[in-house]
Design a protein around this motif. Structure first.
Motif, PDB file in Angstrom:
ATOM      1  N   LEU A 243      -7.269  -9.449  -7.406  1.00  0.00           N
ATOM      2  CA  LEU A 243      -5.865  -9.399  -7.792  1.00  0.00           C
ATOM      3  C   LEU A 243      -5.487 -10.657  -8.570  1.00  0.00           C
ATOM      4  O   LEU A 243      -6.150 -11.673  -8.460  1.00  0.00           O
ATOM      5  N   ASN A 244      -4.385 -10.535  -9.289  1.00  0.00           N
ATOM      6  CA  ASN A 244      -3.960 -11.660 -10.118  1.00  0.00           C
ATOM      7  C   ASN A 244      -2.973 -12.573  -9.371  1.00  0.00           C
ATOM      8  O   ASN A 244      -1.926 -12.933  -9.889  1.00  0.00           O
ATOM      9  N   CYS A 245      -3.322 -12.893  -8.135  1.00  0.00           N
ATOM     10  CA  CYS A 245      -2.477 -13.825  -7.380  1.00  0.00           C
ATOM     11  C   CYS A 245      -3.292 -14.374  -6.220  1.00  0.00           C
ATOM     12  O   CYS A 245      -4.401 -13.924  -5.953  1.00  0.00           O
ATOM     13  N   GLY A 246      -2.739 -15.358  -5.552  1.00  0.00           N
ATOM     14  CA  GLY A 246      -3.475 -16.034  -4.495  1.00  0.00           C
ATOM     15  C   GLY A 246      -3.286 -15.425  -3.106  1.00  0.00           C
ATOM     16  O   GLY A 246      -4.114 -15.628  -2.227  1.00  0.00           O
ATOM     17  N   HIS A 247      -2.187 -14.711  -2.912  1.00  0.00           N
ATOM     18  CA  HIS A 247      -1.932 -14.186  -1.577  1.00  0.00           C
ATOM     19  C   HIS A 247      -1.160 -12.874  -1.695  1.00  0.00           C
ATOM     20  O   HIS A 247      -0.110 -12.833  -2.344  1.00  0.00           O
ATOM     21  N   ALA A 248      -1.677 -11.829  -1.096  1.00  0.00           N
ATOM     22  CA  ALA A 248      -1.017 -10.521  -1.202  1.00  0.00           C
ATOM     23  C   ALA A 248      -1.448  -9.626  -0.059  1.00  0.00           C
ATOM     24  O   ALA A 248      -2.520  -9.803   0.524  1.00  0.00           O
ATOM     25  N   ARG A 249      -0.566  -8.680   0.244  1.00  0.00           N
ATOM     26  CA  ARG A 249      -0.955  -7.628   1.184  1.00  0.00           C
ATOM     27  C   ARG A 249      -1.426  -6.443   0.370  1.00  0.00           C
ATOM     28  O   ARG A 249      -0.770  -6.019  -0.585  1.00  0.00           O
ATOM     29  N   ILE A 250      -2.583  -5.933   0.757  1.00  0.00           N
ATOM     30  CA  ILE A 250      -3.116  -4.766   0.047  1.00  0.00           C
ATOM     31  C   ILE A 250      -2.479  -3.529   0.663  1.00  0.00           C
ATOM     32  O   ILE A 250      -2.592  -3.296   1.872  1.00  0.00           O
ATOM     33  N   LEU A 251      -1.793  -2.748  -0.145  1.00  0.00           N
ATOM     34  CA  LEU A 251      -1.130  -1.555   0.387  1.00  0.00           C
ATOM     35  C   LEU A 251      -2.020  -0.329   0.249  1.00  0.00           C
ATOM     36  O   LEU A 251      -2.116   0.490   1.149  1.00  0.00           O
ATOM     37  N   ASN A 252      -2.676  -0.220  -0.871  1.00  0.00           N
ATOM     38  CA  ASN A 252      -3.510   0.965  -1.074  1.00  0.00           C
ATOM     39  C   ASN A 252      -4.491   0.718  -2.220  1.00  0.00           C
ATOM     40  O   ASN A 252      -4.151   0.067  -3.206  1.00  0.00           O
ATOM     41  N   VAL A 253      -5.699   1.223  -2.059  1.00  0.00           N
ATOM     42  CA  VAL A 253      -6.647   1.187  -3.164  1.00  0.00           C
ATOM     43  C   VAL A 253      -6.998   2.634  -3.494  1.00  0.00           C
ATOM     44  O   VAL A 253      -7.582   3.340  -2.665  1.00  0.00           O
ATOM     45  N   ASP A 254      -6.598   3.069  -4.665  1.00  0.00           N
ATOM     46  CA  ASP A 254      -6.900   4.434  -5.095  1.00  0.00           C
ATOM     47  C   ASP A 254      -8.077   4.368  -6.062  1.00  0.00           C
ATOM     48  O   ASP A 254      -7.952   3.882  -7.186  1.00  0.00           O
ATOM     49  N   ALA A 255      -9.226   4.859  -5.593  1.00  0.00           N
ATOM     50  CA  ALA A 255     -10.445   4.766  -6.387  1.00  0.00           C
ATOM     51  C   ALA A 255     -10.781   6.095  -7.049  1.00  0.00           C
ATOM     52  O   ALA A 255     -11.846   6.238  -7.644  1.00  0.00           O
ATOM     53  N   SER A 256      -9.870   7.083  -6.942  1.00  0.00           N
ATOM     54  CA  SER A 256     -10.252   8.432  -7.369  1.00  0.00           C
ATOM     55  C   SER A 256     -10.621   8.479  -8.855  1.00  0.00           C
ATOM     56  O   SER A 256     -11.627   9.081  -9.238  1.00  0.00           O
ATOM     57  N   GLN A 257      -9.809   7.798  -9.677  1.00  0.00           N
ATOM     58  CA  GLN A 257     -10.116   7.820 -11.122  1.00  0.00           C
ATOM     59  C   GLN A 257     -11.440   7.119 -11.414  1.00  0.00           C
ATOM     60  O   GLN A 257     -12.244   7.593 -12.210  1.00  0.00           O
ATOM     61  N   ALA A 258     -11.631   5.998 -10.744  1.00  0.00           N
ATOM     62  CA  ALA A 258     -12.863   5.235 -10.950  1.00  0.00           C
ATOM     63  C   ALA A 258     -14.072   6.063 -10.544  1.00  0.00           C
ATOM     64  O   ALA A 258     -15.089   6.087 -11.236  1.00  0.00           O
ATOM     65  N   LEU A 259     -13.932   6.774  -9.436  1.00  0.00           N
ATOM     66  CA  LEU A 259     -15.068   7.551  -8.938  1.00  0.00           C
ATOM     67  C   LEU A 259     -15.390   8.736  -9.841  1.00  0.00           C
ATOM     68  O   LEU A 259     -16.518   9.236  -9.842  1.00  0.00           O
ATOM     69  N   ARG A 260     -14.385   9.179 -10.607  1.00  0.00           N
ATOM     70  CA  ARG A 260     -14.645  10.302 -11.531  1.00  0.00           C
ATOM     71  C   ARG A 260     -15.399   9.860 -12.777  1.00  0.00           C
ATOM     72  O   ARG A 260     -15.929  10.681 -13.508  1.00  0.00           O
ATOM     73  N   LEU A 261     -15.411   8.555 -13.026  1.00  0.00           N
ATOM     74  CA  LEU A 261     -16.088   8.052 -14.228  1.00  0.00           C
ATOM     75  C   LEU A 261     -17.591   8.286 -14.087  1.00  0.00           C
ATOM     76  O   LEU A 261     -18.188   7.953 -13.067  1.00  0.00           O
ATOM     77  N   LYS A 262     -18.165   8.877 -15.138  1.00  0.00           N
ATOM     78  CA  LYS A 262     -19.599   9.173 -15.098  1.00  0.00           C
ATOM     79  C   LYS A 262     -20.395   7.878 -14.924  1.00  0.00           C
ATOM     80  O   LYS A 262     -20.153   6.900 -15.635  1.00  0.00           O
ATOM     81  N   GLY A 263     -21.297   7.871 -13.990  1.00  0.00           N
ATOM     82  CA  GLY A 263     -22.122   6.690 -13.768  1.00  0.00           C
ATOM     83  C   GLY A 263     -21.667   5.839 -12.596  1.00  0.00           C
ATOM     84  O   GLY A 263     -22.395   4.965 -12.151  1.00  0.00           O
ATOM     85  N   VAL A 264     -20.461   6.113 -12.087  1.00  0.00           N
ATOM     86  CA  VAL A 264     -20.012   5.354 -10.909  1.00  0.00           C
ATOM     87  C   VAL A 264     -20.622   5.996  -9.669  1.00  0.00           C
ATOM     88  O   VAL A 264     -20.524   7.206  -9.474  1.00  0.00           O
ATOM     89  N   VAL A 265     -21.266   5.205  -8.844  1.00  0.00           N
ATOM     90  CA  VAL A 265     -21.948   5.746  -7.675  1.00  0.00           C
ATOM     91  C   VAL A 265     -21.146   5.487  -6.404  1.00  0.00           C
ATOM     92  O   VAL A 265     -21.077   6.331  -5.522  1.00  0.00           O
ATOM     93  N   ALA A 266     -20.519   4.352  -6.310  1.00  0.00           N
ATOM     94  CA  ALA A 266     -19.753   4.059  -5.091  1.00  0.00           C
ATOM     95  C   ALA A 266     -18.673   3.033  -5.366  1.00  0.00           C
ATOM     96  O   ALA A 266     -18.820   2.188  -6.239  1.00  0.00           O
ATOM     97  N   VAL A 267     -17.591   3.169  -4.613  1.00  0.00           N
ATOM     98  CA  VAL A 267     -16.564   2.122  -4.580  1.00  0.00           C
ATOM     99  C   VAL A 267     -16.423   1.739  -3.126  1.00  0.00           C
ATOM    100  O   VAL A 267     -16.218   2.601  -2.274  1.00  0.00           O
TER     101      VAL A 267
END
Lengths: 293, 773, 160
Positions: free
Chosen positions: B50-74
């Motif tokens: 992330l572009n900051c020093g301190h944050a709460r992670i609310l959600n990571v949506d990897a669906s688009q990344a996982l659809r990219l051809k060649g991506v094996v795991a997130v």
């Protein structure tokens, strides 16, 4: 680095056609030493990269024209520095170009690219400004020439219109004895970006020209009409007062390299040092020209 | 544990500087570093931050990344066991990947594994990470402010930890005498600051991992493979016998590659994907992964009128990052010797490890001491000025002689430290006239070396009489292979080119605590000598049996077994002893610093690592630029086993010291982001920034515990560079600066303040960021 | 990701190779990943450290700042191309003799920059060596020994 389409046109016509077609999505590639760094950091992500190095009309040398030296768009800094005519007529440019990056960078970086990148801190810019460099542009509407002092509009902004590119940079040959020098301040002695840079040109006919980098949104030219600066023995307090006025033309900011206050103070120091060397060189040049008694 | 006696006078290689073992591979480009290893079928990993020093992670949506051809795991925190596996060399506080919160700029939130690097990079950009930026603490002062956001949740700290509701990870108190009752003629108090700096090895951090049938193999450019093994064992809950660490020679470590960072993450990814995975960090990511602890040291010192130290009252706050890493040890070990190489009858030391939302600080050459030396030695100068004493003289008046106590209950002074100072002073022409704006400076630094720790080495005399040494030291530039070869060659009379040193594989080489604290030549050197001597004992026994002679008639000389009139080559003896099928001779050597549970650091220092620095500088009064005309280091090395390598290490350490002295500092913004992230604006010394003249003096008094009376070196050169330069600047232009680095701008600013009527400007304890960058 | 492959032909260490490269790949990446020439190193990726220095048409350049497609038709010498068979280049020998090699990661780039310097200036002064190698960082800071190595190579060339 994002993927992009790569074009390697052979002619200026093709370059202009591509530039017109892709507009802001296209970037020109000459030496690549600034472009690739910006792309690597995702500061820019062009969809099209147009490599200029095979364009037949663009030159990679220095030509002597009537009354000027012409630096081709593809001339790299290493070649510029080693050119005897550039050394003879434009020593401050040689000094400035010699501190741009490392040997490896200067073997790739072009003078035109250094200018088109339009960094406020570009080292060659102050030297080109005091020498009244003229930038030859070509675009869909043909050719035009813009004085370098009107070329920069802001950080990374120039007068280049869509479809336009730099074809060459002309340096008018000096018509009288002159002395010029380039100086700069950096955070370390090795390769570095300038905290402040300065160039100075001294001539009897129209006084002293200063140019500075890294102290305003663009490299700036500051002519001094007060001819007393040409007097080597000028009272230090008077010289200081004139240089204070010169420095007042700058508007530095604080950033990771230096504070505004430090830059303001260093403008004066760099101006003074460049002036000293320029005056020495002026005297030497005049001695060479004067008839033997 | 000195192994010197038996060898004196018979050294052929020790004390020489043969060609570096591995040098040929390095000049031809053949050397394969971690990132250069190609594992078939490997996936490429990129991290998302992330572009900051301190944050709460609310959600990571990897669906688009996982659809990219060649991506094996997130991989995100959700893919890991609950509770999140944590690891660390001192506390198991570092999560494998950001868990719920991001606690420093650059902490990985997700890792993408793809078929190629471009795809992995593109997939990272396709991750949709929702987060809420939180207020953070990015400086020591912010972290110690009442009500400051807590970096570590109290739940991961011990229930009886008195500091669990604060950002103090721990507080170390040492001392002797009685500071409050001590009567001094003169007392001075100052605060000295040392900036955030990063290691900047030319080889960035790189990792690979591969699943094995019931375990995992991990490749890492790591200095301490067995520390990494322990981290993987902890995080993945595997037996050590199923965790193989392969540690190719690091391309520079300097402490930054000592402790595990993202290796457990890679190991999980390898197991998740069932394929080898490779992660090569960029320089920017390496900056975000490793740095030195910054410090703010308040020093109150009392002296008699004739310049003798009466007391030292020291409060040393070190800025750690978001996780402890080895930081708490840096603070305890550093502050333990905070009173320096001087007789100080009354000492009170409080060392605090302060957590902040920044990159976890880790070991860095000097391990907490350059920060302290800056304060201590600048303070000695301040005292000399107050008392009108020469700066060399005040030091000589306070430095203990050999055999005297420097820290009650610890190892007595083991070298001639006075001589170090005098040699440094002589080498820079102390007291000679100076040019305008020139000044000389002098300083001494002392570091406690490794204490309780163990090294094991296996020596195998192979069937043809050549020698294999198995050792888990890392050859990261100091040239350990070369020195070990020299030691073994002399011990067994075997030519250098018939010796191989096998390192960097826990499946082959036995345990070593670490390649740190300048300990390898002493500890591993002694272990290797011990193994070689056991081989000799076995050879004598074998010869006695094979040739039916009394053992005391058998000697070893020049690589031969001398049995009366006969000189038998090792391979011949092996053949004559085992028969035509042959065998080999194996021995395990060990060296150990004794563990003392009641000692504040777990054991006494094996030796004191001490060096004096002298320099002459010139200051440009108009710009504040500094030119180092000469820099001299004098190191108390005991014995230089390989003088050229020792000199190169000291010289490199000194130049590295010039980096944090003159130019290096990481600049953070209000969100904890590093503003000068990368090589363009984080400046380290280039070949044009080195002193115009350098001299590296090795003081060889043969008084160390290592082979041939050697002591460790390699860090010594960095310890006292800053105060020597600061001292010289003061002499040159009359300004005192308490905050490193001494950039041209800062020197210029100090000159302006001096001209405005101030002599020095000890600033109040405020935010270091108040200095406008 | 759709791969846009462009054929190029380059001569590397005297050997002509035909390759298909992606436009966004730097020459450094292609040398490492497609030709397994791992001697040229990446550290900063922006032309500051010089670890990736190679000779391209006789000039030292940062291979991390050149697209592989730009190199079509070039003659390239990498660190792997300096030694002939088992015989090291005199510069490589000098680096070993002078003890200029520590961790070694900067050394390939350093040697290539030094090679270029000696091509242009066979007998550089100490200042000229500093100037010529200013674009190569060494964090082990073996700079003094590196200067000595370059001057040793220059003097041996003279003797030969």
């Amino acid at each position: 680095m994002n993927a992009f389409l790569y074009f390697r046109p052979q002619s200026l016509d093709e370059v202009i056609t591509l530039l017109v077609r892709y507009g802001r999505e296209a970037r020109l590639l000459a030496g690549g030493t600034d472009l690739l760094v910006q792309m690597r950091h995702d500061l820019i992500a062009p969809q099209v990269v147009i490599d200029l190095k095979r364009v037949a009309e663009l030159r990679a040398d220095v030509q002597l024209l009537d009354g000027a030296l012409r630096i081709g768009a593809l001339t790299v800094l290493s070649d510029l520095i080693e050119d005897a005519r550039v050394q003879q007529y434009f020593p401050a440019l040689v000094e400035a170009a010699s501190v741009v990056g490392s040997v490896q960078i200067r073997n790739r970086a072009t003078l035109s690219g250094n200018i088109c990148n339009a960094s406020p801190a570009a080292d060659t810019a102050p030297a080109l400004l005091i020498y009244d460099a003229q930038v030859n542009l070509i675009g869909p509407d043909g050719r035009r020439t813009v004085a370098l002092r009107r070329f920069f509009l802001g950080p990374r902004k120039t007068v280049l219109q869509q479809g336009e590119l730099v074809e060459a940079i002309d340096l008018p040959l000096p018509r009288e004895a002159s002395g010029a020098a380039f100086t700069r301040l950096t955070r370390r002695r090795g390769v570095d970006l300038a905290t402040v840079n300065a160039a100075c040109l001294a001539r009897r006919s129209d006084g002293v020209l200063f140019a500075f980098g890294a102290v305003a949104p663009t490299p700036i030219l500051v002519p001094v009409s007060d001819n007393r600066l040409l007097v080597t023995s000028l009272d230090a307090a008077i010289r200081r007062a004139i240089l204070d006025e010169v420095a007042a033309h700058t508007s530095p900011i604080s950033d990771v390299r230096a504070s505004r206050e430090y830059r303001l103070a260093m403008v004066k120091v760099m101006a003074k040092r460049a002036l000293e060397v320029a005056l020495q060189r002026l005297t030497a040049a005049e001695a060479q020209l004067s008839p033997v008694a | 544990m000195s192994a010197s006696a038996e060898n004196q006078g018979m050294a052929q290689w020790v004390g020489m500087s043969p060609e570096r073992v591995g040098g040929r591979e390095r000049v031809t480009g053949a050397q394969r570093y971690t990132g250069d290893i190609r594992l078939p079928g490997a996936l490429h990993v990129k991290l998302a931050h992330l572009n900051c020093g301190h944050a709460r992670i609310l959600n990571v949506d990897a669906s688009q990344a996982l659809r990219l051809k060649g991506v094996v795991a997130v991989l995100t925190a959700d893919d890991l066991p609950k509770p999140m596996p944590r690891f660390g060399p001192v506390y198991n506080d570092r999560p494998v990947i950001a868990d719920d919160e991001v606690k420093y700029f650059g902490e990985p939130v997700a890792a993408v594994a793809a078929e190629d690097e471009d795809t992995a990079l593109e997939a990272v950009k396709l991750l949709r990470i929702e987060y809420e930026e939180l207020p953070g603490v990015y400086t020591i002062d912010e972290a110690l402010r009442p009500g400051a956001p807590l970096v570590q949740h109290p739940s991961i700290r011990a229930a009886d930890d008195p500091f669990r509701q604060s950002n103090i990870l721990n507080e170390w108190c040492f001392g002797w005498g009685d500071v409050d009752q001590a009567q001094a003629d003169m007392v001075i108090e100052n605060v000295y600051r040392f900036p955030l700096v990063t290691h900047f090895p030319i080889e960035n951090l790189a990792y690979q991992a591969a699943p094995e049938k019931d375990g995992v193999s991990v490749w890492s450019s790591i200095q301490h493979p067995y520390v990494l093994q322990r981290a993987i064992v902890t995080a993945l809950n595997l037996p050590a016998s199923k965790v193989r660490i392969i540690a190719p020679d690091p391309g520079g470590g300097f402490g930054g590659k000592g402790y595990p960072k993202y290796e457990p993450l890679l190991a999980f990814l390898a197991l998740k994907t069932g394929r080898p995975v490779r992660l090569a960090l960029t320089l920017e990511e390496t900056f975000q992964a490793i740095r030195r602890a910054a410090s703010q040291i308040r020093l109150r010192s009392g002296f008699t009128a004739d310049g003798r130290l009466v007391f030292q009252d020291i409060e040393a706050n070190y800025q750690l990052g978001a996780y402890a890493d080895i930081g708490s040890r840096v603070v305890s070990k550093g502050s333990y010797v905070a009173a320096g190489p001087y007789h100080a009858p009354n000492v009170r030391i409080v060392g605090r490890a302060v957590l902040t939302h920044t990159t976890p600080s880790t070991a860095f050459r000097g391990f907490g001491i350059p920060q302290l030396s800056w304060a201590l030695e600048s303070q000695m100068d301040a005292a000399a000025r107050q008392l009108g004493l020469d700066r060399l003289e005040i030091r000589l008046r306070n430095i203990p002689a050999k055999g005297e106590t420097v820290i009650p209950g610890d190892k007595p002074v083991d070298g001639d430290w006075r001589m170090l100072l005098q040699r440094a002073a002589n080498a820079i022409g102390w007291g000679q006239p100076l040019g305008k704006n020139h000044g000389r400076g002098l300083a001494i630094g002392m570091k406690n070396s490794a204490s309780a720790s163990a090294s094991f080495a296996i020596a195998r005399l192979l069937q043809d009489g050549s020698l294999l040494i198995l050792s888990s030291t890392s050859d990261m530039g100091q040239g350990a292979r070369t020195v070990f070869s020299q030691l073994a060659a002399d011990e067994l009379g075997i030519p250098l080119d018939r010796i191989s040193i096998v390192m960097g594989d826990t499946a082959l080489a036995p345990f070593d605590a670490s390649t740190s604290a300048s300990r390898s030549s002493v500890f591993m050197g002694n272990a290797i000598i011990s193994a070689c001597r056991q081989i000799k004992t076995q050879l004598r026994q074998m010869a006695a049996e094979a040739y039916d002679m009394a053992e005391d008639c058998i000697r070893l000389q020049e690589g031969k077994v001398i049995c009366g009139e006969r000189a038998v080559a090792y391979d011949r003896l092996i053949r004559d002893y085992y028969g035509a099928v042959r065998g080999e001779v194996i021995a395990v050597g060990t060296a150990r610093g004794k563990y003392l549970p009641n000692h504040p650091l777990g054991g006494q220092a094996a030796f004191w690592e001490v060096a004096a620095v002298g320099c002459e500088v010139e200051v440009d009064e108009e710009t504040g630029e500094i030119t180092i005309h000469k820099l001299v280091t004098v190191t108390d090395i005991g014995k230089a086993l390989n003088p050229r390598q020792a000199e190169a290490q000291d010289e490199g350490a000194a130049i590295m010291g010039l980096g944090h002295t003159l130019m290096e500092h990481l600049i953070l913004d209000e969100a904890g982001r590093i503003q000068n992230l990368g090589a363009l604006d984080y400046r380290i010394p280039t070949i044009k920034d080195i002193p115009l003249e350098m001299e590296t003096i090795l003081q060889e008094n043969g008084d160390g515990p290592g082979p041939y009376g050697s002591k460790g070196a390699g860090e010594s050169g960095i310890l006292a560079v800053s105060p020597a330069v600061g001292s010289a600047i003061r002499e040159a232009i009359g300004v005192t600066i308490h905050d490193l680095p001494l950039t041209p701008e800062k020197v210029w600013l100090a000159l302006q303040e001096k001209r405005a009527g101030e002599n020095s400007f000890a600033r109040p304890l405020t935010d270091p960021k108040s200095y406008v960058e | 990701m759709e791969k846009n492959l462009i054929p190029i032909s380059i001569t590397v260490n005297g050997r002509r190779v035909e390759l298909e490269v992606q436009p966004q790949h730097t020459l450094l990446k292609v040398l490492q990943n497609q030709l397994d020439l791992i001697g040229s190193k990446e550290c900063c990726g922006e032309g500051e450290c010089g670890a990736c220095t190679i000779l391209a048409n006789g000039r030292a350049i940062n291979s991390c700042l050149v697209l592989a497609v730009e190199a079509d038709g070039w003659e390239i010498v990498t660190i792997e191309g300096l030694a002939e068979d088992e015989r090291l280049d005199p510069l490589q020998e000098a680096f070993l003799k002078a003890g200029a090699v520590q961790c070694g990661y900067c050394i390939p780039g350093m040697v290539m920059s030094a090679k270029y310097l000696l091509m242009k200036n066979p007998h550089p002064s100490e200042d000229e060596v500093r100037q010529g190698l200013a674009g190569n960082l060494c964090r082990c800071a073996g700079y003094n020994r590196i200067i000595a190595a370059v001057q040793l190579a220059a003097s041996e060339k003279e003797a030969a």
